[in-house]
Design a protein around this motif. Structure first.
Motif, short mmCIF file in Angstrom:
data_model
loop_
_atom_site.label_atom_id
_atom_site.label_comp_id
_atom_site.label_asym_id
_atom_site.label_seq_id
_atom_site.Cartn_x
_atom_site.Cartn_y
_atom_site.Cartn_z
N VAL A 96 0.87 -1.18 0.00
CA VAL A 96 0.00 0.00 0.00
C VAL A 96 0.90 1.22 0.00
CG1 VAL A 96 -1.87 1.20 1.21
CG2 VAL A 96 -1.71 -1.26 1.37
N GLU A 97 0.43 2.28 -0.63
CA GLU A 97 1.10 3.59 -0.63
C GLU A 97 1.78 3.84 0.72
OE1 GLU A 97 1.42 6.36 -2.76
OE2 GLU A 97 2.48 7.23 -1.05
N GLN A 98 3.07 4.17 0.66
CA GLN A 98 3.84 4.31 1.90
C GLN A 98 3.43 5.55 2.70
OE1 GLN A 98 8.05 4.40 1.18
NE2 GLN A 98 8.56 4.22 3.36
N PHE A 99 3.22 6.67 1.99
CA PHE A 99 2.86 7.92 2.69
C PHE A 99 1.38 8.20 2.49
CE2 PHE A 99 7.24 8.21 1.16
CZ PHE A 99 7.91 8.26 2.38
N ARG A 100 0.54 7.66 3.36
CA ARG A 100 -0.91 7.83 3.13
C ARG A 100 -1.45 8.96 3.99
NH1 ARG A 100 -1.28 1.65 5.08
NH2 ARG A 100 0.93 1.71 5.38
N VAL A 101 -2.49 9.52 3.48
CA VAL A 101 -3.12 10.65 4.16
C VAL A 101 -4.56 10.28 4.45
CG1 VAL A 101 -3.68 13.10 4.01
CG2 VAL A 101 -1.67 12.21 2.82
N GLY A 102 -4.93 10.32 5.71
CA GLY A 102 -6.33 10.16 6.10
C GLY A 102 -6.98 8.88 5.60
N LEU A 103 -6.24 7.78 5.65
CA LEU A 103 -6.80 6.53 5.15
C LEU A 103 -7.54 5.76 6.26
CD1 LEU A 103 -6.87 5.05 2.44
CD2 LEU A 103 -4.78 3.86 3.08
N ASP A 104 -7.05 5.91 7.49
CA ASP A 104 -7.57 5.07 8.58
C ASP A 104 -9.08 5.21 8.80
OD1 ASP A 104 -5.05 4.21 8.91
OD2 ASP A 104 -4.61 5.39 10.72
N GLY A 115 -15.97 5.85 -7.49
CA GLY A 115 -15.45 7.21 -7.50
C GLY A 115 -14.55 7.42 -8.70
N MET A 116 -14.18 8.66 -8.96
CA MET A 116 -13.36 8.95 -10.13
C MET A 116 -11.97 8.33 -10.00
SD MET A 116 -12.63 12.98 -9.48
CE MET A 116 -11.30 13.21 -10.63
N GLY A 117 -11.32 8.11 -11.13
CA GLY A 117 -10.00 7.50 -11.15
C GLY A 117 -9.00 8.31 -10.34
N GLY A 118 -8.17 7.65 -9.60
CA GLY A 118 -7.09 8.32 -8.88
C GLY A 118 -7.49 8.83 -7.51
N ILE A 119 -8.74 8.57 -7.13
CA ILE A 119 -9.23 9.13 -5.86
C ILE A 119 -8.76 8.28 -4.67
CG2 ILE A 119 -11.44 7.94 -5.59
CD1 ILE A 119 -12.70 10.69 -5.12
N GLY A 120 -8.33 7.03 -4.96
CA GLY A 120 -7.79 6.18 -3.90
C GLY A 120 -8.60 4.93 -3.59
N LYS A 121 -9.37 4.44 -4.56
CA LYS A 121 -10.19 3.25 -4.33
C LYS A 121 -9.33 2.00 -4.13
CE LYS A 121 -12.22 3.66 -8.31
NZ LYS A 121 -11.60 4.92 -8.80
N THR A 122 -8.37 1.80 -5.04
CA THR A 122 -7.54 0.61 -4.96
C THR A 122 -6.72 0.63 -3.66
OG1 THR A 122 -7.45 0.46 -7.36
CG2 THR A 122 -5.76 -0.74 -6.14
N THR A 123 -6.19 1.80 -3.33
CA THR A 123 -5.40 1.94 -2.11
C THR A 123 -6.24 1.56 -0.89
OG1 THR A 123 -4.23 3.74 -3.18
CG2 THR A 123 -3.97 3.56 -0.81
N LEU A 124 -7.49 2.05 -0.88
CA LEU A 124 -8.39 1.75 0.24
C LEU A 124 -8.68 0.24 0.30
CD1 LEU A 124 -10.28 2.64 2.50
CD2 LEU A 124 -12.01 3.21 0.77
N1 LIG Z 1 -4.77 8.00 1.32
C1 LIG Z 1 -3.78 8.20 0.46
N2 LIG Z 1 -2.66 8.85 0.83
C2 LIG Z 1 -1.66 9.05 -0.06
N3 LIG Z 1 -1.67 8.62 -1.33
C3 LIG Z 1 -2.76 7.98 -1.77
C4 LIG Z 1 -3.87 7.71 -0.90
N4 LIG Z 1 -4.81 7.05 -1.61
C5 LIG Z 1 -4.31 6.89 -2.85
N5 LIG Z 1 -3.08 7.43 -2.94
C6 LIG Z 1 -2.25 7.44 -4.16
O1 LIG Z 1 -3.02 7.98 -5.22
C7 LIG Z 1 -2.81 7.26 -6.41
C8 LIG Z 1 -4.14 6.75 -6.95
O2 LIG Z 1 -4.72 5.86 -6.00
P1 LIG Z 1 -5.54 4.60 -6.41
O3 LIG Z 1 -5.87 3.88 -5.13
O4 LIG Z 1 -4.81 3.81 -7.43
O5 LIG Z 1 -6.83 5.24 -7.03
P2 LIG Z 1 -8.06 4.55 -7.80
O6 LIG Z 1 -8.00 3.08 -7.59
O7 LIG Z 1 -9.27 5.18 -7.18
O8 LIG Z 1 -7.93 4.94 -9.23
C9 LIG Z 1 -1.83 6.17 -6.09
O9 LIG Z 1 -0.53 6.60 -6.46
C10 LIG Z 1 -1.91 6.05 -4.58
O10 LIG Z 1 -0.68 5.58 -4.04
#
Ligand SMILES: Nc1ncnc2c1ncn2[C@@H]1O[C@H](COP(=O)(O)OP(=O)(O)O)[C@@H](O)[C@H]1O
Ligand SMILES: [Mg+2]
Length: 239
Positions: free
Chosen positions: A190-198, A222-231
């Motif tokens: 998972v993204e190393q530097f995450r913001v407000g994920l918890d 949600g729209m692409g890049g918003i952080g769905k996969t990361t979550l």
């Molecule tokens: N909470 C977060 N804090 C920091 N970076 C994040 C966070 N969520 C997502 N990212 C970064 O944003 C980018 C897009 O996230 P991703 O989860 O792939 O989005 P999606 O699946 O919605 O398209 C990735 O590079 C990811 O590492």
């Protein structure tokens, strides 16, 4: 250039091999239609990728030179030893490779007893071994097979005789044992530097828990890049 092509080919065969994790060693005509087919299905339901035939795995992957190599892809082996198991030189050859692999092997004594494997000259396999001898198999080969059977008999496994009333229970216990012996799933990156994920992770896990026991489904939209996969990855690691 040539090396690149070789690497690509190796990469492909690796991807194919990643599709398997539990090898079911058995004598087809004995047990396949009944127990093995059910066990295979139950393993798939539990998220495993069983395979039944080391030789067809080799044929499908020219990169594999031997049965040992083909079986190397399995994380766990299950040997279903039925009454006529020892008649099959393929079963015995696979068994030797399985025992040498150093991976966990689960014996299922299906209509036979561990003692039949320990004293092959006297037990249920006596006839099979006489036949192998008459077919001119070398002493070395016969001894290899005997040793493998003997080693298998010493592993604590499952006796179908203990499950006379309920073969489904036998199947369930074997699946549980496979799970127990499979190296546990590694956490995903998972993204190393995450913001407000918890906060989102906790809310999603709460929603899943509110669904009660059994399988549930949660959609992330949600729209692409918003952080769905990361979550989703972070939720997976928490579970
Ligand atoms: N909470 C977060 N804090 C920091 N970076 C994040 C966070 N969520 C997502 N990212 C970064 O944003 C980018 C897009 O996230 P991703 O989860 O792939 O989005 P999606 O699946 O919605 O398209 C990735 O590079 C990811 O590492
Ligand atoms: Mg995504």
């Amino acid at each position: 250039m040539k090396r690149k092509r070789e690497q690509e080919r190796a990469g492909t065969s690796h991807a194919v091999l990643d599709d398997f994790d539990v090898f079911l060693n058995h004598r087809g005509p004995d047990a396949k239609a009944t127990f093995v087919a059910h066990l295979e299905e139950a393993l798939r339901c539990a998220g495993f990728r069983p395979f039944l035939d080391g030789r067809s795995l080799m044929k499908g992957n020219p990169a594999l030179q031997s049965i040992d190599q083909a079986l190397e892809v399995a994380k766990v082996h299950v040997a279903i030893v039925s009454k006529r198991y020892a008649e099959s030189k393929y079963c015995l050859t696979e068994l030797v490779a399985m025992m040498r692999s150093g991976k966990p092997v689960i014996p299922v004594f299906y209509g036979v007893e561990p003692v039949d494997l320990r004293w092959v000259e006297n037990g249920a396999f006596a006839k099979a071994f006489v036949k192998h001898k008459s077919r001119g198999r070398t002493q070395t080969k016969l001894q290899e097979w005997r040793d493998a059977l003997q080693a298998l008999s010493k592993i604590t496994g499952f006796r179908s005789a203990d499950y006379k009333r309920d073969e489904a229970l036998l199947k369930r216990d074997v699946v549980n044992e496979v799970s127990r012996l499979t190296p546990s799933n590694q956490p995903v990156d998972v993204e190393q530097f995450r913001v407000g994920l918890d906060g989102s992770v906790n809310r999603c896990i709460q929603m899943l828990e509110d669904m009660g026991a059994g399988p549930g489904m949660l959609g992330l939209v949600g729209m692409g890049g918003i952080g769905k996969t990361t979550l989703a990855r972070e939720i997976y690691n928490h579970l």
